[in-house]
Write a protein that holds these residues in place. Structure first.
Motif, PDB file in Angstrom:
ATOM      1  N   LEU A   4     -50.742  -7.464  24.028  1.00 26.09           N
ATOM      2  CA  LEU A   4     -49.966  -8.456  23.294  1.00 26.09           C
ATOM      3  C   LEU A   4     -48.740  -7.776  22.698  1.00 26.09           C
ATOM      4  CD1 LEU A   4     -49.371 -11.115  21.854  1.00 26.09           C
ATOM      5  CD2 LEU A   4     -51.101 -10.508  20.137  1.00 26.09           C
ATOM      6  N   LEU A   5     -47.566  -8.278  23.048  1.00 24.56           N
ATOM      7  CA  LEU A   5     -46.303  -7.763  22.522  1.00 24.56           C
ATOM      8  C   LEU A   5     -45.740  -8.791  21.549  1.00 24.56           C
ATOM      9  CD1 LEU A   5     -44.734  -6.528  25.895  1.00 24.56           C
ATOM     10  CD2 LEU A   5     -46.015  -5.160  24.224  1.00 24.56           C
ATOM     11  N   LEU A   6     -45.726  -8.443  20.272  1.00 22.05           N
ATOM     12  CA  LEU A   6     -45.144  -9.306  19.249  1.00 22.05           C
ATOM     13  C   LEU A   6     -43.698  -8.889  19.032  1.00 22.05           C
ATOM     14  CD1 LEU A   6     -48.082  -9.306  16.668  1.00 22.05           C
ATOM     15  CD2 LEU A   6     -47.524 -11.081  18.341  1.00 22.05           C
ATOM     16  N   ILE A   7     -42.786  -9.763  19.395  1.00 24.41           N
ATOM     17  CA  ILE A   7     -41.356  -9.435  19.377  1.00 24.41           C
ATOM     18  C   ILE A   7     -40.656 -10.308  18.347  1.00 24.41           C
ATOM     19  CG2 ILE A   7     -39.240  -9.318  20.755  1.00 24.41           C
ATOM     20  CD1 ILE A   7     -41.258  -9.282  23.239  1.00 24.41           C
ATOM     21  N   ARG A   8     -40.041  -9.672  17.368  1.00 23.32           N
ATOM     22  CA  ARG A   8     -39.295 -10.459  16.393  1.00 23.32           C
ATOM     23  C   ARG A   8     -37.987 -10.920  17.036  1.00 23.32           C
ATOM     24  NH1 ARG A   8     -36.258  -8.990  10.693  1.00 23.32           N
ATOM     25  NH2 ARG A   8     -35.873 -11.156  10.128  1.00 23.32           N
ATOM     26  N   HIS A   9     -37.556 -12.114  16.694  1.00 17.71           N
ATOM     27  CA  HIS A   9     -36.293 -12.635  17.222  1.00 17.71           C
ATOM     28  C   HIS A   9     -35.127 -11.734  16.832  1.00 17.71           C
ATOM     29  CE1 HIS A   9     -35.107 -13.906  13.200  1.00 17.71           C
ATOM     30  NE2 HIS A   9     -36.315 -14.449  13.058  1.00 17.71           N
ATOM     31  N   GLY A  10     -34.013 -11.870  17.535  1.00 14.76           N
ATOM     32  CA  GLY A  10     -32.808 -11.136  17.181  1.00 14.76           C
ATOM     33  C   GLY A  10     -32.242 -11.622  15.854  1.00 14.76           C
ATOM     34  N   GLN A  11     -31.262 -10.900  15.358  1.00 14.77           N
ATOM     35  CA  GLN A  11     -30.661 -11.246  14.065  1.00 14.77           C
ATOM     36  C   GLN A  11     -30.191 -12.695  14.050  1.00 14.77           C
ATOM     37  OE1 GLN A  11     -26.570 -10.049  12.976  1.00 14.77           O
ATOM     38  NE2 GLN A  11     -27.515  -8.852  11.335  1.00 14.77           N
ATOM     39  N   ARG A  28     -27.409  -9.686  21.500  1.00 13.58           N
ATOM     40  CA  ARG A  28     -27.442  -8.374  22.155  1.00 13.58           C
ATOM     41  C   ARG A  28     -28.804  -7.704  21.955  1.00 13.58           C
ATOM     42  NH1 ARG A  28     -22.834  -5.562  19.195  1.00 13.58           N
ATOM     43  NH2 ARG A  28     -23.439  -3.743  20.450  1.00 13.58           N
ATOM     44  N   GLN A  29     -29.383  -7.891  20.783  1.00 14.50           N
ATOM     45  CA  GLN A  29     -30.704  -7.319  20.530  1.00 14.50           C
ATOM     46  C   GLN A  29     -31.755  -7.924  21.454  1.00 14.50           C
ATOM     47  OE1 GLN A  29     -30.858  -8.398  16.400  1.00 14.50           O
ATOM     48  NE2 GLN A  29     -30.365  -6.338  15.668  1.00 14.50           N
ATOM     49  N   ALA A  30     -31.714  -9.242  21.625  1.00 12.62           N
ATOM     50  CA  ALA A  30     -32.687  -9.905  22.489  1.00 12.62           C
ATOM     51  C   ALA A  30     -32.536  -9.442  23.936  1.00 12.62           C
ATOM     52  CB  ALA A  30     -32.525 -11.415  22.397  1.00 12.62           C
ATOM     53  N   GLY A  50     -41.948 -19.518  19.455  1.00 14.41           N
ATOM     54  CA  GLY A  50     -42.119 -20.573  18.476  1.00 14.41           C
ATOM     55  C   GLY A  50     -41.103 -21.674  18.681  1.00 14.41           C
ATOM     56  N   PRO A  51     -41.135 -22.721  17.866  1.00 15.19           N
ATOM     57  CA  PRO A  51     -40.255 -23.879  18.025  1.00 15.19           C
ATOM     58  C   PRO A  51     -38.847 -23.682  17.456  1.00 15.19           C
ATOM     59  CG  PRO A  51     -41.711 -24.231  16.173  1.00 15.19           C
ATOM     60  CD  PRO A  51     -42.138 -22.934  16.800  1.00 15.19           C
ATOM     61  N   MET A  52     -38.612 -22.580  16.780  1.00  8.81           N
ATOM     62  CA  MET A  52     -37.312 -22.377  16.148  1.00  8.81           C
ATOM     63  C   MET A  52     -36.285 -21.916  17.177  1.00  8.81           C
ATOM     64  SD  MET A  52     -38.862 -20.541  12.743  1.00  8.81           S
ATOM     65  CE  MET A  52     -37.628 -21.058  11.542  1.00  8.81           C
ATOM     66  N   VAL A  53     -35.034 -22.276  16.961  1.00  7.90           N
ATOM     67  CA  VAL A  53     -33.969 -21.945  17.915  1.00  7.90           C
ATOM     68  C   VAL A  53     -33.862 -20.439  18.112  1.00  7.90           C
ATOM     69  CG1 VAL A  53     -31.482 -22.037  18.340  1.00  7.90           C
ATOM     70  CG2 VAL A  53     -32.668 -24.051  17.434  1.00  7.90           C
ATOM     71  N   ARG A  54     -33.906 -19.683  17.016  1.00  8.79           N
ATOM     72  CA  ARG A  54     -33.742 -18.233  17.134  1.00  8.79           C
ATOM     73  C   ARG A  54     -34.892 -17.591  17.905  1.00  8.79           C
ATOM     74  NH1 ARG A  54     -34.422 -19.422  11.581  1.00  8.79           N
ATOM     75  NH2 ARG A  54     -36.231 -18.493  10.524  1.00  8.79           N
ATOM     76  N   GLN A  55     -36.078 -18.200  17.854  1.00  8.37           N
ATOM     77  CA  GLN A  55     -37.208 -17.681  18.615  1.00  8.37           C
ATOM     78  C   GLN A  55     -37.064 -18.018  20.103  1.00  8.37           C
ATOM     79  OE1 GLN A  55     -40.226 -19.768  16.421  1.00  8.37           O
ATOM     80  NE2 GLN A  55     -40.489 -18.133  14.915  1.00  8.37           N
ATOM     81  N   ARG A  56     -36.774 -19.284  20.370  1.00 10.45           N
ATOM     82  CA  ARG A  56     -36.612 -19.714  21.763  1.00 10.45           C
ATOM     83  C   ARG A  56     -35.454 -18.998  22.440  1.00 10.45           C
ATOM     84  NH1 ARG A  56     -32.977 -22.923  23.588  1.00 10.45           N
ATOM     85  NH2 ARG A  56     -32.552 -23.909  21.568  1.00 10.45           N
ATOM     86  N   PHE A 169     -42.415 -14.223  21.237  1.00  7.49           N
ATOM     87  CA  PHE A 169     -41.158 -14.160  20.487  1.00  7.49           C
ATOM     88  C   PHE A 169     -41.306 -15.029  19.248  1.00  7.49           C
ATOM     89  CE2 PHE A 169     -40.119 -12.861  24.723  1.00  7.49           C
ATOM     90  CZ  PHE A 169     -39.113 -11.917  24.574  1.00  7.49           C
ATOM     91  N   THR A 170     -41.336 -14.377  18.100  1.00  8.50           N
ATOM     92  CA  THR A 170     -41.603 -15.078  16.858  1.00  8.50           C
ATOM     93  C   THR A 170     -40.811 -14.440  15.723  1.00  8.50           C
ATOM     94  OG1 THR A 170     -43.383 -15.892  15.423  1.00  8.50           O
ATOM     95  CG2 THR A 170     -43.730 -13.750  16.468  1.00  8.50           C
TER      96      THR A 170
END
Length: 231
Positions: A4-11, A28-30, A50-56, A169-170
């Motif tokens: 399981l890779l938990l990846i935080r969204h980009g800035q 660029r981070q993503a 997740g459902p948030m724009v920055r996550q998607r 991606f969360t």
């Protein structure tokens, strides 16, 4: 065993009118996340966001040839930071003069280069109160509800078939809570972990046969100094 890779969204853009979008740096981070996984030969068998724009959007920018279509999992949404500022912050300021001062300082320094420092002090106090349940608002998801849906999302993910590689991606709060849950740590540890999770970092867990283990936390080597950020 599965990974399981938990990846935080980009800035994102916390100081702008629309906080739920990626900044240029965040994009660029993503992209760097996806490129790094490709170089390592990692091909997810399941991709979630997740459902948030920055996550998607982070999932979209990281996607590589051969990756499966990304799935939307509502339980991966971050706690409602905007709602906390809108509903809880004024209530707390009314009863806590020290917090009222922190809130005023954060607002006054909103356009200054060091704004993150004052904002972080205010936010940490606000989140501590949110976690404790001292203050709640009918328009705001409680900490207990947030914890419940994140743990339900984790249970769903851990039900993936053996040999899976799941890329998620969360956001930092979700990652902090999932890691704390895996470690059987108290809720307060989830927030402490949350504050350390950098944008586009990767946290890796191994799971299978009813067990789940933390392998790495908050990896950022794929970003390099130029792409590092917390907020």
């Amino acid at each position: 065993m599965s990974t399981l890779l938990l990846i935080r969204h980009g800035q994102a853009t916390p100081f702008e009118a629309d906080t739920d979008q990626l900044s240029e740096l965040g994009e660029r981070q993503a992209q760097a996340v996806g490129a790094s996984l490709a170089r390592a030969g990692v091909v997810p068998t399941r991709v979630l966001h997740g459902p948030m724009v920055r996550q998607r959007r982070s999932a979209e920018l990281a996607a590589q040839p051969g990756w499966p279509a990304a799935e939307r999992l509502p339980g991966l949404a971050e706690y409602d930071g905007d709602g906390q500022m809108r509903y809880l912050a004024p209530l707390l300021a009314q009863r806590d003069p020290a917090f009222a001062t922190l809130l005023q300082e954060a607002e006054e320094r909103r356009e200054l280069p060091d704004r993150n420092r004052s904002f972080q002090k205010m936010l940490e106090r606000l989140l501590d109160v949110y976690l404790s349940g001292e203050l709640e608002h009918p328009q705001l998801e409680s900490w207990a509800a947030f914890r419940g849906r994140v743990r339900a999302a984790l249970k769903d993910i851990l039900g993936s078939p053996g040999g899976s590689t799941v890329a998620v991606f969360t956001s930092g709060g979700v990652i902090g809570l999932m890691v704390a849950s895996v470690l059987d740590a108290p809720d307060a540890s989830a927030l402490k972990l949350n504050w350390r999770v950098k944008n586009a970092s990767i946290t890796q867990l191994t799971f299978g046969s009813g067990r789940v283990s933390l392998d790495t936390f908050n990896e950022t080597a794929h970003l390099g100094e130029a792409l590092l950020s917390w907020r």
